[in-house]
Design a protein around this motif. Structure first.
Motif, short mmCIF file in Angstrom:
data_model
loop_
_atom_site.label_atom_id
_atom_site.label_comp_id
_atom_site.label_asym_id
_atom_site.label_seq_id
_atom_site.Cartn_x
_atom_site.Cartn_y
_atom_site.Cartn_z
N ARG A 82 40.61 35.88 38.92
CA ARG A 82 41.02 34.65 39.61
C ARG A 82 41.99 35.02 40.73
O ARG A 82 42.45 36.17 40.83
N GLU A 83 42.32 34.03 41.57
CA GLU A 83 43.28 34.27 42.64
C GLU A 83 44.71 34.28 42.10
O GLU A 83 45.01 33.67 41.08
N LEU A 84 45.57 34.98 42.82
CA LEU A 84 46.96 35.11 42.43
C LEU A 84 47.68 33.76 42.45
O LEU A 84 47.51 32.98 43.39
N ASP A 85 48.45 33.50 41.42
CA ASP A 85 49.39 32.38 41.39
C ASP A 85 50.78 33.01 41.49
O ASP A 85 51.27 33.62 40.53
N MET A 86 51.41 32.90 42.67
CA MET A 86 52.63 33.64 42.94
C MET A 86 53.72 33.38 41.89
O MET A 86 54.32 34.33 41.35
N GLU A 87 53.99 32.13 41.57
CA GLU A 87 55.06 31.82 40.62
C GLU A 87 54.73 32.33 39.22
O GLU A 87 55.61 32.86 38.53
N ARG A 88 53.50 32.20 38.84
CA ARG A 88 53.11 32.57 37.49
C ARG A 88 52.91 34.07 37.33
O ARG A 88 53.25 34.65 36.29
N ASP A 89 52.37 34.73 38.36
CA ASP A 89 51.90 36.11 38.20
C ASP A 89 52.84 37.18 38.74
O ASP A 89 52.62 38.37 38.47
N LEU A 90 53.87 36.81 39.50
CA LEU A 90 54.69 37.82 40.16
C LEU A 90 55.28 38.84 39.20
O LEU A 90 55.18 40.06 39.46
N CYS A 111 55.64 59.63 46.04
CA CYS A 111 55.13 58.43 45.38
C CYS A 111 55.38 57.22 46.28
O CYS A 111 56.44 57.10 46.90
N VAL A 112 54.39 56.35 46.35
CA VAL A 112 54.47 55.16 47.19
C VAL A 112 54.33 53.93 46.32
O VAL A 112 53.42 53.84 45.49
N GLU A 113 55.23 52.98 46.50
CA GLU A 113 55.19 51.75 45.73
C GLU A 113 55.38 50.55 46.65
O GLU A 113 56.14 50.63 47.63
N GLN A 114 54.69 49.46 46.37
CA GLN A 114 54.89 48.22 47.10
C GLN A 114 56.08 47.48 46.49
O GLN A 114 56.23 47.45 45.27
N ILE A 115 56.90 46.88 47.34
CA ILE A 115 58.05 46.14 46.85
C ILE A 115 58.06 44.75 47.49
O ILE A 115 57.42 44.52 48.52
N GLY A 116 58.78 43.83 46.86
CA GLY A 116 58.91 42.49 47.44
C GLY A 116 57.62 41.70 47.34
O GLY A 116 57.00 41.62 46.28
N ASP A 117 57.20 41.13 48.44
CA ASP A 117 56.04 40.25 48.50
C ASP A 117 54.76 41.04 48.20
O ASP A 117 54.40 41.94 48.95
N SER A 122 58.75 46.26 52.70
CA SER A 122 57.57 46.08 51.86
C SER A 122 57.10 47.36 51.19
O SER A 122 56.25 47.32 50.30
N LEU A 123 57.62 48.51 51.61
CA LEU A 123 57.13 49.78 51.12
C LEU A 123 58.28 50.65 50.65
O LEU A 123 59.30 50.76 51.33
#
Length: 435
Positions: A17-25, A66-72, A293-294
């Motif tokens: 399903r599509e991401l639900d920002m509040e629920r899935d973050l 190592c690369v990680e996404q952060i924030g949004d 973001s990175l």
């Protein structure tokens, strides 16, 4: 959408399903932490590795970036008007994610198609821009791999891309990431076609001097867009975004800079046309701030190296007059500035480009969160040889793969082979927003 995959191995269906920002973050952030992506492209999890039993000896950890996404979590696709993030669930547990977006990009060298025009009987030509889908950030929980979850996510992302009119889909991985290549190239028919190289260098504590006879100027976004329109024509550039002016005016583009030799100030600032014989040497690039973001981190480094670099930093702080070339603590998360639109011309072009890279380094020094300046270029690009880099902060394993999504959305005449080698002189544009 619900699909059962590998029923003999999974006790319950996988729901996409599509991401639900509040629920899935929180769950997405946890999944990102589990799936560390190294410079070799391998994904892993310390927890999952520790859960494996029967191993008497711990495998020696290799030094890697190592690369990680952060924030949004939507940072890499949010800029595109059409974007999505899909999550896979097994019961109530999130086990995988994938991002996708579509945008218009340049096709590169315009090739004649096999179709002919009814009026003239001559081969028709393709439009310089085509709608392409970008599949990004595929992550599968280390505890749920080899169960068909990645296959389900990729299939769903492709269906979304077709529904939004994409003629092609692309993804990026590394040659050492056998699992990713087996999934995309083996199962889904993606063809490897471009091999950009990432050239990075650390940000030193000291300002780097510039050559006295080199002058650096910042171009306003409108003038920068006009300059790139001449330097990067769509018929000679692959993956140039149609919204290039918006990219140059984006708040994370810190500026577009041009370097010339002292006597060429008027040409650089006015854009005055010159003949080929009068064409001056110059270099140009734009700087993108990815620190929000990175996040990067060097892992697996021996203790001796860690202590040595810490000692150099301590010496630099205690005796700044010695001008010791210390570097930030790269063993903790740090950010990067990305250089894009890197071009040069003329006999002094390489020297001017090195000056611009030094200027970008000095700009990065002002941001405590930035520890690396990097550029992504095609290996055959002459500019690649002029960009200063360190081997430990560079990577030549990246590989882009592409697939034609023809099912009525793609132009019927678009049947030539984009996976063929790039024509001589063709430029590969790497959009920093998808890094």
């Amino acid at each position: 959408m619900v699909e059962k995959v590998g029923v003999e191995r999974i006790a319950m269906p996988v729901t996409v399903r599509e991401l639900d920002m509040e629920r899935d973050l929180p769950a997405v952030e946890e999944l990102e932490r589990q799936c560390q992506v190294g410079i070799s492209g391998a994904q892993g999890s310390a927890a999952a590795d520790g859960a494996k039993k029967g191993k008497k000896k711990k495998k020696r950890e290799r030094m890697s970036l190592c690369v990680e996404q952060i924030g949004d979590p939507l940072a890499r696709v949010r800029h595109a008007p059409e974007h999505v993030m899909l999550v896979a669930e097994c019961g109530e547990k999130m086990v995988g994610v994938i991002k996708a977006c579509t945008k218009m990009v340049s096709r590169g060298s315009i090739r004649s198609s096999k179709n002919t025009s009814p009026s003239s009987g001559l081969p028709t030509q393709q439009q310089p821009y085509v709608k392409v889908a970008f599949l990004l950030g595929l992550r599968v929980s280390p505890y749920h791999r080899r169960l068909g979850i990645g296959t389900t996510l990729v299939r769903a992302a492709e269906e979304w891309s077709r529904a939004h009119g994409a003629a092609h889909a692309t993804m990026a991985t590394t040659v050492s990431n056998k699992a990713s290549l087996a999934l995309f190239a083996g199962r889904f028919g993606y063809a490897p076609f471009r091999r950009p190289v990432l050239l990075g260098r650390p940000v030193h504590a000291r300002r780097l001097p510039l050559k006295r006879h080199h002058r650096v100027f910042q171009l306003q976004p409108a003038l920068a867009a006009a300059a790139y329109a001449r330097l990067l024509p769509p018929q000679d550039t692959e993956f140039l975004p149609a919204d290039m002016p918006a990219l140059l005016a984006h708040k994370l583009t810190l500026g577009t800079f041009v370097a010339i030799e002292g006597s060429d100030h008027h040409t650089a600032t006015t854009g005055a046309a010159t003949t080929d014989a009068e064409q001056p040497s110059f270099a140009v690039l734009s700087v993108w701030d990815s620190t929000r973001s990175l996040s990067m981190r060097v892992g697996g480094a021996p203790a001796l190296l860690r202590h040595s670099l810490a000692a150099v930093r301590a010496l630099d702080r205690a005796a700044p007059w010695m001008r010791v070339p210390s570097v930030p603590d790269i063993f903790r998360p740090f950010g990067a500035y990305l250089l894009y639109g890197v071009r040069m011309s003329g006999p002094a072009g390489p020297a001017l480009l090195r000056t611009l890279c030094r200027h970008a380094h000095n700009v990065a020094r002002k941001n405590p969160a930035c520890a690396v300046v990097a550029a992504d270029l095609a290996p055959g690009d002459p500019a690649a040889a002029a960009v200063p880099s360190w081997r430990r902060f560079s990577c030549d394993e990246d590989v882009w793969c592409i697939k034609n999504l023809s099912d009525g959305n793609a132009d019927p005449s678009d049947d030539d082979d984009w996976a063929a080698p790039a024509p001589p002189g063709s430029v590969l544009f790497v959009d920093p927003r998808e890094f």
